[in-house]
Design a protein around this motif. Structure first.
Motif, mmCIF file in Angstrom:
data_model
loop_
_atom_site.group_PDB
_atom_site.id
_atom_site.type_symbol
_atom_site.label_atom_id
_atom_site.label_comp_id
_atom_site.label_asym_id
_atom_site.label_seq_id
_atom_site.Cartn_x
_atom_site.Cartn_y
_atom_site.Cartn_z
ATOM 1 N N VAL A 184 32.440 -1.441 7.483
ATOM 2 C CA VAL A 184 31.548 -2.604 7.568
ATOM 3 C C VAL A 184 32.040 -3.578 8.626
ATOM 4 N N THR A 215 26.641 0.723 9.090
ATOM 5 C CA THR A 215 25.725 0.362 8.007
ATOM 6 C C THR A 215 25.350 1.560 7.141
ATOM 7 N N ILE A 267 26.315 -0.765 0.828
ATOM 8 C CA ILE A 267 26.210 -0.002 2.060
ATOM 9 C C ILE A 267 25.388 1.264 1.802
#
Length: 445
Positions: free
Chosen positions: A122, A127, A148
């Motif tokens: 992250v 993503t 996520i």
């Protein structure tokens, strides 16, 4: 035209927007609006600043681009980062990694290792990630708590591990997980037969049948070294790629990882079947496994995505580093500096990954209607100044530390460089406890 009185969830005014679609586009001084987790509009700031939103981000000097997609990895192995460095692939696996996993892998190992990996990814702009490892149910839980997006390809092997006894049990547990998360907005599940040298033809055939029936992705380590390919020819009389084709396991759902040893006939077969290739340049370099012929694959129309592999063989999960390595390797291999330009390698890390994972309708580019999976990268520092070309700067000058914001489905995971869902102090202590245990100097965490 968007009505000025409409209120959006999020509005970002960026120095540049790099949408990836259309290819190579750079939109200076543009704004992006988000509603209900999806991109609602992209427009010049002269229009965007007239809009209203519940939260507005004014990011001059930043590039806004699709979140990066890590298309292959083993997240929990972040706890084995640096454990057995500077060894060839098979001794590394057979004499060090597999024995360590046999001693230590369990639910807590996976939970801590995955959380550590997600925090790293992250912070460096990922993503969406794909993961192949034991206890994928634990990975699913941690990923959802971290907000996520991920594809879990549950491992399948012919031999027992801490998670399952044989191929049938791996498949049974994996399909149960698929049912458990079928309504998740963040997690998808596919088959992960480890490799042709660890899964026999009979079990690969079972995977082929089930994947076709369920229309489910398959990810497999394939043609990772010249030695692997030669061994398959000696034992079975054919290359591993041909074996997969004969079994019906090579097609648009198939994600072939590594692929360093490829002849023209292999590339033609990949193009004809629509299979995807996941390039892991740094891991392949570190293990001296070979170099994937990326430019030949792209020229043939094969979709190529990027992955980091595990932190045990890389030793990072940073797709900025992979982009730069992929571009430089392709240039070196071809002897042509124009090979794999910045726009192409950014596409591999975004829309290429989305295509490989079957998510291209939802993510991988900044387009109205797609999920707001996006990152802001600060180009105002001395390492990235002056900005002659924002897209080129992302690929060749950034190292991941410039990522300031990370959104998944419009949810902010990273704000001004600070993780929103992870306590780094607690995570660091748990990772250190595992280091001590693996080294034989600590008790069970």
């Amino acid at each position: 035209m968007t009505a000025p009185t409409e209120i959006f969830d999020t509005l970002v005014h960026a120095g540049w927007i790099l949408p990836v679609a259309p290819a190579g586009a750079i939109l200076p001084d543009h704004s992006l609006a988000v509603r209900d987790g999806r991109i609602a509009a992209i427009m010049p700031q002269s229009q965007g600043r007239a809009l209203r939103a519940r939260e507005t981000f004014d990011l001059p000097g930043h590039a806004l681009l699709p979140g990066l997609i890590n298309s292959h990895g083993h997240a929990a192995m972040s706890l084995l980062r640096g454990y057995a460095d500077d060894l060839p692939l098979m001794p590394w696996l057979e004499e060090h990694i597999w024995p360590a996993e046999g001693r230590h892998v369990g639910e807590d190992f996976v939970a801590v290792g995955v959380e550590l990996a997600i925090a790293e990814m992250v912070r460096a702009g990922t993503t969406t990630f794909s993961d192949m490892y034991f206890f994928p149910d634990i990975c699913a839980r941690v990923a959802q708590a971290s907000r996520i997006r991920c594809q879990l390809v549950f491992p399948i092997l012919d031999f027992p591990t801490a998670w399952a006894r044989d191929a049938d049990e791996y498949i049974s547990k994996g399909l149960a997980l698929r049912d458990d998360v079928k309504h998740s907005e963040l997690v998808t599940v596919g088959f992960g037969p480890h490799a042709p040298y660890t899964v026999n033809k009979g079990n690969l055939g079972k995977v082929a049948t089930l994947a076709a029936e369920l229309d489910t992705p398959v990810q497999i380590h394939l043609h990772e070294t010249t030695g692997e390919v030669l061994q398959a020819v000696e034992q079975h009389g054919e290359r591993p790629l041909d074996t997969l084709y004969e079994l019906g396991l090579l097609g648009p759902r198939t994600q072939c990882v590594h692929m360093t040893d490829l002849g023209d006939q292999d590339i033609a077969l990949l193009a004809r079947t629509g299979a995807h290739v996941v390039h892991c340049p740094q891991s392949n370099l570190k293990l001296a496994a070979g170099i994937c012929p990326v430019s030949k694959l792209l020229d043939a129309g094969v979709n190529v995505a990027l992955g980091t592999d595990s932190a045990a063989s890389n030793n990072n999960l940073n797709l900025f580093a992979e982009m730069r390595a992929a571009a430089l390797l392709a240039k070196f291999r071809s002897g042509d500096a124009s090979t794999l330009p910045a726009a192409s390698v950014l596409a591999m890390a975004t829309i290429g990954g989305a295509r490989a994972l079957g998510l291209e309708e939802q993510t991988g580019s900044l387009e109205p209607g797609k999920l707001a999976d996006m990152i802001a990268v600060n180009l105002s520092g001395p390492e990235t100044q002056p900005v002659h070309n924002a897209l080129s700067q992302i690929v060749y000058a950034c190292n991941g530390s410039q990522v300031s914001h990370n959104w998944v489905g419009g949810d902010l995971l990273l704000r001004d460089g600070e993780l929103q869902y992870t306590d780094l102090t607690s995570l660091g202590a748990r990772a250190a406890a595992w280091q001590a245990r693996i080294a034989g100097t600590g008790s069970t965490p």
